[in-house]
Design an enzyme around this catalytic site. Structure first.
Site, PDB file in Angstrom:
ATOM      1  N   GLU A  30     -20.589  12.144 -18.459  1.00 50.09           N
ATOM      2  CA  GLU A  30     -21.575  12.829 -17.836  1.00 50.09           C
ATOM      3  C   GLU A  30     -21.927  11.982 -16.575  1.00 50.09           C
ATOM      4  O   GLU A  30     -22.299  12.461 -15.431  1.00 50.09           O
ATOM      5  CB  GLU A  30     -22.793  13.042 -18.533  1.00 50.09           C
ATOM      6  CG  GLU A  30     -23.853  13.604 -17.792  1.00 50.09           C
ATOM      7  CD  GLU A  30     -23.596  15.479 -17.453  1.00 50.09           C
ATOM      8  OE1 GLU A  30     -23.357  16.181 -18.255  1.00 50.09           O
ATOM      9  OE2 GLU A  30     -23.421  15.491 -16.343  1.00 50.09           O
ATOM     10  N   LYS A  86     -15.251  12.284  -7.719  1.00 53.00           N
ATOM     11  CA  LYS A  86     -16.117  13.184  -8.641  1.00 53.00           C
ATOM     12  C   LYS A  86     -15.863  14.882  -8.145  1.00 53.00           C
ATOM     13  O   LYS A  86     -15.913  15.717  -9.067  1.00 53.00           O
ATOM     14  CB  LYS A  86     -17.487  13.030  -7.917  1.00 53.00           C
ATOM     15  CG  LYS A  86     -18.050  11.651  -8.462  1.00 53.00           C
ATOM     16  CD  LYS A  86     -19.034  11.235  -7.495  1.00 53.00           C
ATOM     17  CE  LYS A  86     -19.751   9.841  -7.857  1.00 53.00           C
ATOM     18  NZ  LYS A  86     -20.908   9.379  -7.319  1.00 53.00           N
ATOM     19  N   GLY A 127     -24.434  10.605 -11.109  1.00 56.26           N
ATOM     20  CA  GLY A 127     -25.438  10.064 -11.674  1.00 56.26           C
ATOM     21  C   GLY A 127     -26.253  10.464 -13.028  1.00 56.26           C
ATOM     22  O   GLY A 127     -25.755  10.853 -13.744  1.00 56.26           O
TER      23      GLY A 127
HETATM   24  P1  NAP Z   1     -21.340  -3.497 -11.884  1.00 59.88           P
HETATM   25  O1  NAP Z   1     -22.722  -3.781 -11.635  1.00 59.88           O
HETATM   26  O2  NAP Z   1     -20.637  -4.072 -10.886  1.00 59.88           O
HETATM   27  O3  NAP Z   1     -21.047  -3.783 -13.221  1.00 59.88           O
HETATM   28  C1  NAP Z   1     -19.937  -4.247 -13.676  1.00 59.88           C
HETATM   29  C2  NAP Z   1     -19.736  -4.857 -15.007  1.00 59.88           C
HETATM   30  O4  NAP Z   1     -18.413  -4.954 -15.593  1.00 59.88           O
HETATM   31  C3  NAP Z   1     -20.176  -6.570 -14.804  1.00 59.88           C
HETATM   32  O5  NAP Z   1     -21.136  -6.399 -16.048  1.00 59.88           O
HETATM   33  C4  NAP Z   1     -18.921  -7.124 -14.937  1.00 59.88           C
HETATM   34  O6  NAP Z   1     -19.128  -8.550 -15.665  1.00 59.88           O
HETATM   35  C5  NAP Z   1     -18.056  -6.554 -15.944  1.00 59.88           C
HETATM   36  N1  NAP Z   1     -16.666  -6.770 -15.475  1.00 59.88           N
HETATM   37  C6  NAP Z   1     -16.073  -6.124 -14.214  1.00 59.88           C
HETATM   38  N2  NAP Z   1     -14.577  -6.478 -14.446  1.00 59.88           N
HETATM   39  C7  NAP Z   1     -14.589  -7.268 -15.798  1.00 59.88           C
HETATM   40  C8  NAP Z   1     -13.410  -7.562 -16.447  1.00 59.88           C
HETATM   41  N3  NAP Z   1     -12.269  -7.735 -15.781  1.00 59.88           N
HETATM   42  N4  NAP Z   1     -13.295  -8.176 -17.573  1.00 59.88           N
HETATM   43  C9  NAP Z   1     -14.870  -7.903 -18.089  1.00 59.88           C
HETATM   44  N5  NAP Z   1     -15.920  -7.380 -17.565  1.00 59.88           N
HETATM   45  C10 NAP Z   1     -15.687  -7.012 -16.205  1.00 59.88           C
HETATM   46  O7  NAP Z   1     -20.942  -1.812 -11.838  1.00 59.88           O
HETATM   47  P2  NAP Z   1     -21.920  -0.709 -12.073  1.00 59.88           P
HETATM   48  O8  NAP Z   1     -22.472  -0.373 -10.819  1.00 59.88           O
HETATM   49  O9  NAP Z   1     -22.667  -0.950 -13.295  1.00 59.88           O
HETATM   50  O10 NAP Z   1     -20.814   0.320 -12.444  1.00 59.88           O
HETATM   51  C11 NAP Z   1     -20.015   0.532 -13.744  1.00 59.88           C
HETATM   52  C12 NAP Z   1     -19.256   1.631 -13.773  1.00 59.88           C
HETATM   53  O11 NAP Z   1     -20.119   2.954 -13.696  1.00 59.88           O
HETATM   54  C13 NAP Z   1     -18.413   2.023 -12.598  1.00 59.88           C
HETATM   55  O12 NAP Z   1     -17.345   2.873 -13.131  1.00 59.88           O
HETATM   56  C14 NAP Z   1     -18.992   2.838 -11.434  1.00 59.88           C
HETATM   57  O13 NAP Z   1     -18.279   3.651 -10.758  1.00 59.88           O
HETATM   58  C15 NAP Z   1     -19.991   3.617 -12.459  1.00 59.88           C
HETATM   59  N6  NAP Z   1     -21.062   4.222 -11.955  1.00 59.88           N
HETATM   60  C16 NAP Z   1     -22.185   3.335 -11.213  1.00 59.88           C
HETATM   61  C17 NAP Z   1     -23.272   3.940 -10.858  1.00 59.88           C
HETATM   62  C18 NAP Z   1     -24.136   2.894  -9.875  1.00 59.88           C
HETATM   63  O14 NAP Z   1     -25.174   3.686  -9.407  1.00 59.88           O
HETATM   64  N7  NAP Z   1     -24.168   1.776 -10.020  1.00 59.88           N
HETATM   65  C19 NAP Z   1     -23.528   5.478 -11.074  1.00 59.88           C
HETATM   66  C20 NAP Z   1     -22.700   6.197 -11.612  1.00 59.88           C
HETATM   67  C21 NAP Z   1     -21.469   5.845 -12.058  1.00 59.88           C
HETATM   68  P3  NAP Z   1     -19.990  -9.706 -14.700  1.00 59.88           P
HETATM   69  O15 NAP Z   1     -21.513  -9.061 -15.007  1.00 59.88           O
HETATM   70  O16 NAP Z   1     -20.063 -10.550 -15.947  1.00 59.88           O
HETATM   71  O17 NAP Z   1     -19.456  -9.989 -13.730  1.00 59.88           O
HETATM   72  N1  HSE Z   2     -21.504   4.445  -5.812  1.00 59.55           N
HETATM   73  C1  HSE Z   2     -21.747   5.784  -6.363  1.00 59.55           C
HETATM   74  C2  HSE Z   2     -22.663   6.630  -5.377  1.00 59.55           C
HETATM   75  C3  HSE Z   2     -22.631   5.669  -7.758  1.00 59.55           C
HETATM   76  O1  HSE Z   2     -23.156   5.843  -4.524  1.00 59.55           O
HETATM   77  O2  HSE Z   2     -22.767   7.929  -5.475  1.00 59.55           O
HETATM   78  C4  HSE Z   2     -22.858   6.788  -8.269  1.00 59.55           C
HETATM   79  O3  HSE Z   2     -21.751   7.296  -8.967  1.00 59.55           O
END
Ligand code: NAP
Ligand code: HSE
Length: 439
Positions: free
Chosen positions: A131, A207, A136
């Site tokens: 989801e 998406k 988001g």
């Molecule tokens: P983020 O802040 O960059 O966090 C990524 C996490 O993954 C960090 O804790 C990092 O570790 C860990 N990581 C990265 N590479 C790794 C590896 N090779 N081995 C082990 N751990 C690893 O990313 P995020 O924004 O939370 O996004 C995470 C996922 O959610 C992505 O698929 C993104 O597309 C999705 N998403 C994000 C949002 C948003 O608003 N941010 C919304 C919807 C979906 P460290 O902390 O130790 O560096």
């Molecule tokens: N990078 C994405 C955005 C996070 O800005 O919409 C949510 O999927």
């Protein structure tokens, strides 16, 4: 009280941190709603020593996140690392093959490998839920899979990237420049690890491809999404659109295009001009909105926060609550609403015959005959011009902006006009074309 749903969490960044805070803050409420507690057993990220603002001391730490897949004390794995391939995909495959349900927010992985993972979950009889991967905190996947399940849906469109919407609406409101607003979106945790995925339209295309599969029952076809980002949009385009009664938004459109009894899939992510009186024109900041048209439900609008830690964590934990309740998404698990073997393969639809109005912006040399050359190309291609404006001279011999809006006509004619102008010394850069969003 039933036994807890025991989870392992890979990725402790923006979303992972949000999931821990949400599960800890709302523990009692989640337990009541799920019928049992959701208990974090193990966590993993790259850097164990990083301060994440949450206390991780109650959870087992795994240096190698793939090891989580094999833990006997884990029922479901939550992947919040990101990336279409690499460690995220390895973990996902391993978790399912070890009989664990998988929850992920990773749209890149689902857009590229969703069908393979869905087939694995069908065999393993576990859940695959994503989801949070689309829009988001907005429950659009649940809305389409469950709420609108009885409807035939042939068209959906919407704002699918919070970062781009934040950038465009902030540029519009404050006149700030692109790079400055992008940095703010990154600081707020909206952007992808590589923000070019946001601003080049790739994230919205991921998406859209996922939503098409769920809404139309087609196999995911990310490769055929016609994608254009927002990097070429200038403050002058936003001002020009405003003068004409429009805002600029990055819009994803997916449609089943039926011709001669053949169903084809049209998918496009492009910046569009959206009329002030359209509901999507009022979607500002990191908000997302998706419109889907059901043949019995009519027009449905799903809207809410499309990015950031809280909203995204909300969607992840909602998926975990479903799993805790025993809802694996159908008898043998059908993450895309129907079994993979029953999903239709549709060829990509061409766009030339599509009728629409377009905004076309040229940067041209400010000298006699240039406007005549452009309008001659429009005439020769059969494009009818509704309005045209030339924006003031910057300096003697410098470039000026010419912006026009066309009357409704087939898109192929605009493409033909631009082909006729290709290589013209009058054009300082390739023209920028944006469709006007219709009803
Ligand atoms: P983020 O802040 O960059 O966090 C990524 C996490 O993954 C960090 O804790 C990092 O570790 C860990 N990581 C990265 N590479 C790794 C590896 N090779 N081995 C082990 N751990 C690893 O990313 P995020 O924004 O939370 O996004 C995470 C996922 O959610 C992505 O698929 C993104 O597309 C999705 N998403 C994000 C949002 C948003 O608003 N941010 C919304 C919807 C979906 P460290 O902390 O130790 O560096
Ligand atoms: N990078 C994405 C955005 C996070 O800005 O919409 C949510 O999927």
């Amino acid at each position: 009280m039933a036994a807890p749903l025991r989870i392992a969490l890979a990725g402790l960044g923006t979303v992972g941190g949000g999931v821990i805070r949400l599960i800890e803050t709302n523990a009692a409420l989640i337990t009541r709603r799920a019928g049992r507690p959701i208990e974090i057993v193990a966590v993993s990220a790259r850097d164990r020593s990083k301060d994440r603002g949450v206390d991780l001391s109650h959870y087992a730490w795994e240096d190698d996140m793939t090891a989580m897949a094999a833990r006997d004390d884990v029922d479901a794995v939550v992947e919040l690392v990101g990336g279409a391939d690499g460690p995220a995909l390895t973990l996902a495959r391993n978790a399912i093959q070890h009989g664990k349900s998988l929850v992920t927010a990773n749209k890149a992985m689902i857009a590229h490998h969703g069908l393979e993972l869905a087939e694995l979950t069908e065999k393993a009889k576990v859940a695959l839920k994503f989801e949070a991967a689309v829009a988001g905190g907005v429950p659009v996947i649940k809305g389409l899979r469950e709420g609108a399940a009885a409807n035939n849906i042939d068209r959906l469109y919407g704002i699918l990237n919070g970062t781009c919407n934040f950038i465009l609406s902030s540029m519009e409101d404050t006149g700030r420049d692109f790079a400055d607003v992008l940095s703010e979106a990154q600081a707020k945790g909206y952007a992808e690890a590589d923000p070019s995925f946001d601003v080049e339209g790739t994230d919205a295309a991921h998406k859209l491809a996922i939503l098409s599969a769920i809404a139309f029952g087609t196999r995911i076809d990310f490769a055929s999404v016609d994608t254009q980002g927002i990097t070429r949009i200038q403050a002058a385009d936003i001002a020009q659109a405003d003068a004409l009664g429009y805002v600029i938004r990055l819009i994803g459109v997916a449609e089943v295009d039926e011709e001669g009894g053949q169903r084809r899939l049209f998918q496009r992510v492009h910046p569009h001009l959206v009329p002030f009186d359209h509901p999507l024109a009022h979607v500002d900041g990191a908000t997302n909105a998706v419109v889907a048209e059901g043949n019995f439900a009519g027009r449905l609008l799903f809207q809410g926060a499309g990015a950031g830690d809280g909203p995204t964590a909300s969607a992840v934990v909602a998926d975990l609550i479903d799993i805790a309740r025993g809802d694996l998404g159908g008898e043998a698990g059908a993450p895309f609403s129907i079994q993979v073997a029953e999903m239709e393969t549709m060829a990509p639809a061409p766009s030339g015959h599509r009728l629409g109005r377009a905004y076309i912006r040229f940067m041209v040399a400010d000298r006699p005959g240039v406007l005549a050359e452009i309008t001659a190309a429009m005439r020769d291609a059969g494009v009818s011009i509704e309005s045209l404006i030339q924006k003031g001279r910057h300096e003697e011999g410098g470039n000026v902006m010419v912006a026009m809006v066309t009357h409704e006509g087939p898109e192929a004619r605009v493409s033909e006009a631009l082909r006729l102008l290709e290589g013209s010394p009058a054009l300082a850069e390739p023209p920028l074309v944006m469709q006007l969003l219709g009803d």
